[in-house]
Motif scaffolding. Structure first.
Motif, PDB file in Angstrom:
ATOM      1  N   SER A   1       4.485  38.048 -13.112  1.00  0.00           N
ATOM      2  CA  SER A   1       5.038  39.169 -13.885  1.00  0.00           C
ATOM      3  C   SER A   1       6.272  38.726 -14.661  1.00  0.00           C
ATOM      4  O   SER A   1       6.513  39.201 -15.776  1.00  0.00           O
ATOM      5  CB  SER A   1       5.389  40.339 -12.959  1.00  0.00           C
ATOM      6  OG  SER A   1       4.214  40.855 -12.369  1.00  0.00           O
TER       7      SER A   1
ATOM      8  N   ASP B   1      -1.236  43.259 -16.411  1.00  0.00           N
ATOM      9  CA  ASP B   1      -0.622  42.757 -15.178  1.00  0.00           C
ATOM     10  C   ASP B   1      -1.273  43.434 -13.970  1.00  0.00           C
ATOM     11  O   ASP B   1      -0.974  44.586 -13.673  1.00  0.00           O
ATOM     12  CB  ASP B   1       0.884  43.022 -15.193  1.00  0.00           C
ATOM     13  CG  ASP B   1       1.614  42.254 -14.095  1.00  0.00           C
ATOM     14  OD1 ASP B   1       0.933  41.643 -13.236  1.00  0.00           O
ATOM     15  OD2 ASP B   1       2.862  42.270 -14.095  1.00  0.00           O
ATOM     16  N   GLU B   2      -2.147  42.722 -13.292  1.00  0.00           N
ATOM     17  CA  GLU B   2      -2.870  43.241 -12.124  1.00  0.00           C
ATOM     18  C   GLU B   2      -3.399  44.650 -12.392  1.00  0.00           C
ATOM     19  O   GLU B   2      -3.168  45.563 -11.586  1.00  0.00           O
ATOM     20  CB  GLU B   2      -1.960  43.250 -10.882  1.00  0.00           C
ATOM     21  CG  GLU B   2      -1.170  41.954 -10.722  1.00  0.00           C
ATOM     22  CD  GLU B   2      -1.423  41.239  -9.416  1.00  0.00           C
ATOM     23  OE1 GLU B   2      -2.411  41.581  -8.741  1.00  0.00           O
ATOM     24  OE2 GLU B   2      -0.660  40.327  -9.098  1.00  0.00           O
TER      25      GLU B   2
HETATM   26 MG    MG Z   1       3.545  40.816 -10.398  1.00  0.00          MG
END
Ligand code: MG
Ligand code: ADP
Length: 275
Positions: free
Chosen positions: A41, A151-152
Motif C-alpha cells: 500500500s 489495493d486488495e
Molecule cells: Mg495494504
C-alpha cells in the motif's frame, strides 16, 4: 507508460519501500504480491502521489510526476473498503467521477457490464459485499483513468466470489485496454489477473517477471514457499529426462537443458499426474 525508479520510503527506521523500480506498459496489468505489511500500500501511495518518496521518482511517458499532485495524475484508486458514498444510489456512485450529459448512460452501461443492470436506483447500503464491490469496480473503471490502481479490492469477499470477480475484472481490463496495478496478498488472485508480477518482501522487490516465470522459476526459496507447497529434487539431465532423488521426471518443456547438467527440479502437487 508508468516507470517507478528506485522508490524508497522509510518510516523511522523501517524501510517500508526499499529501492523499487519497474516499468509498466500500456494496457498491461501489474500484480504486486506479498504478505501483509511488506509495503504494497505504501508503494501505491508513492505512485499515486499521496506520499512523497525519500528518494526515487515516478514517471509517466518519460515525464517525472514529482510535482504533479494526486488529483492531477489521472490515476484511479480502489480499496478494499468499498468507500461507496452512502448518501448516493448505485447509479450516482458510478457516475460520480464522470462529466457531461451522457454520464448517466455511461454509468448504466458500466453497471450492465458488471452484471448490475437494474441496480441503478438501489441504496448502496442494501447491497451484498459482492454487489458493493462490483459497484465500486464500476465506479473505478467508468472514468477510464490512465492508470487504475486496486489495493486488495476483493480482500473482504469469500474465495469463490474472489475467483469469479478476478476473472471478470481481468476480462474487463483486457477489453478496455486499461493499464492497471493490482495489489494483493493472495497468490491465486495475483496469478489470475497479472500480465506481470512483482513479488515483494520486507519493502523490497524480490522478483519481477511474468506469472509463469515466477511460478516455474521462483527467484528465492522464500518466493517458492510463499507460492505454496512444493518439493525440490536434485538431479541430472539425461537423454530420457531428469533422474533425481525423487525418481525420473520428464524434462519441463521450454527450458534449455543440456545432457549431464546438474539441476534442481521444483515439483508442485498440481503439476503431477498419475499415469
Ligand atoms: Mg495494504
Ligand atoms: P501492506 O500494504 O503490504 O500490508 P503497508 O505498505 O501498509 O503494507 O505497510 C508497510 C509497513 O510500513 C508496515 O510495517 C506498516 O506498519 C508501515 N507503515 C505504513 N504506513 C505507515 C505510516 N504512515 N507510519 C509509520 N509506519 C507505516
Amino acid at each position: 507508460m508508468l516507470q517507478a525508479q528506485h522508490l524508497t520510503k522509510t518510516f523511522g527506521s523501517l524501510a517500508a519501500v526499499a529501492d523499487i523500480s519497474f516499468d509498466l506498459l500500456a494496457g498491461q496489468t501489474l500484480a504486486i504480491l506479498g504478505p501483509s505489511g511488506c509495503g504494497k500500500s505504501t508503494l501505491l501511495a508513492l505512485l499515486a502521489g499521496l506520499v512523497r518518496p525519500d528518494s526515487g521518482s515516478v514517471l509517466w511517458e518519460g515525464q517525472p510526476l514529482d510535482d504533479t499532485p494526486t488529483h492531477r495524475r489521472n490515476f484511479g484508486l480502489m480499496f478494499q473498503d468499498y468507500a461507496l458514498f452512502p448518501h448516493l444510489n448505485v447509479a450516482d456512485n458510478v457516475a460520480f467521477g464522470l462529466h457531461g450529459p451522457d454520464k448517466h448512460r455511461a454509468a448504466a452501461n458500466m453497471l450492465a457490464r458488471l452484471d448490475l443492470a437494474g441496480f441503478e436506483k438501489r441504496d448502496v447500503q442494501t447491497l451484498s459485499g459482492g454487489e458493493a464491490q462490483r459497484v465500486a469496480l464500476a465506479r473505478a473503471l467508468a472514468p477510464r483513468p490512465r492508470l487504475l490502481m486496486l489495493d486488495e479490492p476483493l480482500g473482504a469477499l469469500d474465495r469463490a466470489l474472489r475467483e469469479q470477480l478476478t476473472a471478470e475484472l481481468r476480462g474487463l481490463l483486457g477489453e478496455f485496454g486499461q493499464t492497471a496495478i493490482y495489489v494483493t496478498h493472495d497468490q491465486q488472485e495475483a496469478f489470475g489477473i497479472a500480465d506481470q508480477l512483482l513479488v515483494m518482501q520486507n519493502g523490497r522487490a524480490i522478483q519481477l517477471a511474468d506469472p509463469e516465470t515466477v511460478y516455474r522459476h521462483p527467484a528465492t526459496d522464500w518466493v517458492r514457499r510463499f507460492l505454496g507447497p512444493a518439493r525440490l529434487a536434485s538431479g541430472r539431465v539425461a537423454a530420457d529426462g531428469i533422474h533425481t532423488d525423487l525418481g525420473w521426471w520428464p524434462a519441463p518443456p521450454g527450458d534449455a537443458l543440456h545432457m549431464g547438467d546438474e539441476v534442481t527440479l521444483l515439483v508442485r502437487a498440481e503439476g503431477v499426474r498419475k499415469r
